[in-house]
Design an enzyme around this catalytic site. Structure first.
Site, PDB file in Angstrom:
ATOM      1  N   ILE A   1       0.859  -1.175   0.000  1.00 41.49           N
ATOM      2  CA  ILE A   1       0.000   0.000   0.000  1.00 41.49           C
ATOM      3  C   ILE A   1       0.901   1.233   0.000  1.00 41.49           C
ATOM      4  CG2 ILE A   1      -2.037  -1.053   1.044  1.00 41.49           C
ATOM      5  CD1 ILE A   1      -1.171  -0.086   3.743  1.00 41.49           C
ATOM      6  N   ASP A   2       0.337   2.373  -0.362  1.00 42.11           N
ATOM      7  CA  ASP A   2       1.129   3.591  -0.492  1.00 42.11           C
ATOM      8  C   ASP A   2       1.739   4.027   0.840  1.00 42.11           C
ATOM      9  OD1 ASP A   2       0.377   3.712  -3.165  1.00 42.11           O
ATOM     10  OD2 ASP A   2      -1.367   4.974  -2.726  1.00 42.11           O
ATOM     11  N   LYS A   3       2.791   4.805   0.755  1.00 42.28           N
ATOM     12  CA  LYS A   3       3.480   5.311   1.941  1.00 42.28           C
ATOM     13  C   LYS A   3       2.518   5.952   2.935  1.00 42.28           C
ATOM     14  CE  LYS A   3       6.666   9.007   3.343  1.00 42.28           C
ATOM     15  NZ  LYS A   3       7.524  10.122   2.876  1.00 42.28           N
TER      16      LYS A   3
END
Length: 370
Positions: free
Chosen positions: A178-180
């Site tokens: 998942i994104d940062k």
């Protein structure tokens, strides 16, 4: 967001320049498609016209510094050695003019992964899998600009006394990402068989993934399906954009959403992924006119709904300070255990920043006229 194919953890398509010098590593790894999945190219070699038949593991060991034959064989077993666009086993014999690529599920970086004592919120762990609740702000994999302080570095520390777990082995580790600045659940495979089986489940869409998002406005209808290819924006390389479904550009993507609560200018939405593309929820919600709240990359960090009064402006700016990242959380994750076959479901409560943000908007909505 995330995209999975059997045995791999590929990421979504990114169109880099195709001009490569044969045999050289890239400093900005492009993404290449392998059996419908996208992987980062680390090395590319073109066998010359006089190339004698030679096992690909020997071919690569001769050309890759600091790589053992065993490591090359591990990469082949994980589907990371590609010849003429197709994965091969380590006993494949390289022929003249063969194009040999080494691809990985993460961007290229110059050093081995270093174990770092970074706290992990472990939701579940056994001998086969580990489920972790990632906080917002933590990068998943080392890459350009983030060579340390990542979730993978934290996993290296967690498994430092587990001889069977080599954090540099592509057959093990994170099955998706998942994104940062998105928080929530991720699953880690501790054995090659587990990674292959979990990858197959993601690819076949039998996993269960539900997100919570705070978005600008109230989507209409309040329950819907967003379908449209997602690919790198032709105007801004840092953004993903939605293109016509069935078209030649981008990858097919489907997001299901449901409005859970309305707070006037914003609403709390449940999103369920049918596919898992890079920035899928962020791009799809902006596409239908409802960017995620505080999402700077997709325009959600501006006041997009509500009045123009100074009091309201101050209120929204305070909300941005409470949650200074896209208001998105991977709340649930379900899959069939790769060893026991048992269906397993996990839930991670909303983190404090999103809890505080939603409560603030809930209180605001209570003051609005009926």
């Amino acid at each position: 967001m995330e995209q999975i194919n059997p045995g791999l953890r590929p990421l979504d398509t990114e169109d880099f320049d195709d001009a490569y010098t044969a045999g050289e590593a890239t400093t900005e790894s492009r993404l290449v498609e392998v059996n419908g999945a996208e992987m980062y190219e680390h090395f590319r070699f073109v066998a010359d016209k006089g190339q004698a038949l030679l096992r690909v593991d020997k071919f690569l060991v001769e050309r890759l510094q600091k790589s053992s034959r065993n490591r090359v064989q591990q990469a082949a077993e994980a589907g990371c050695i590609i010849v003429n666009g197709k994965p091969v086993k380590s006993n494949y014999r390289v022929k003249p003019l063969d194009v040999v690529q080494v691809v990985m599920d993460r961007p290229r970086y110059e050093c081995e992964i270093i174990a770092q004592d970074i706290p992990l919120d472990i939701v579940y762990e056994d001998d086969t899998v580990l489920v972790v609740n990632k906080p917002a702000g933590l990068v998943v994999h080392p890459g350009h600009g983030n060579y340390s302080g990542t979730l993978v570095n934290a996993l290296a520390w967690h498994f430092r006394n587990t001889p069977a777990y080599d954090v540099n082995d592509p057959r093990l580790g994170l099955v998706h990402r998942i994104d940062k600045d998105t928080s929530g659940l991720l699953v880690v495979a501790k054995t090659p068989d587990a990674k292959t089986e979990l990858g197959r489940q993601f690819f076949n869409k039998t996993t269960r993934r539900e997100y919570r998002a705070l978005v600008w406005g109230i989507p209409t209808p309040k329950t819907g399906r967003i379908e449209g290819n997602i690919g790198r924006s032709l105007r801004d390389r840092l953004q993903m954009e939605v293109f016509p479904a069935g078209g030649d550009y981008g990858k097919p993507a489907v997001t299901h959403y449901e409005v859970l609560e309305e707070f006037g200018p914003v609403s709390l939405v449940k999103c369920v992924l049918e596919t898992g593309r890079t920035h899928q929820i962020r791009a799809h919600m902006r596409h239908i006119g409802h960017p995620l709240f505080s999402d700077a990359r997709y325009g959600g960090d501006k006041i997009l709904r509500g009045n123009t009064s100074g009091k309201y402006t101050a209120f929204v700016r305070n909300c941005f300070e409470i949650c200074p990242r896209q208001a998105l959380h991977a709340r649930t994750l379900g899959f069939r255990h790769p060893e026991t076959g048992k269906e397993m479901d996990f839930e991670a409560p909303l983190p404090p920043d999103m809890q505080g943000l939603i409560e603030k908007w809930r209180n605001y909505a209570a003051t609005l006229p009926e």
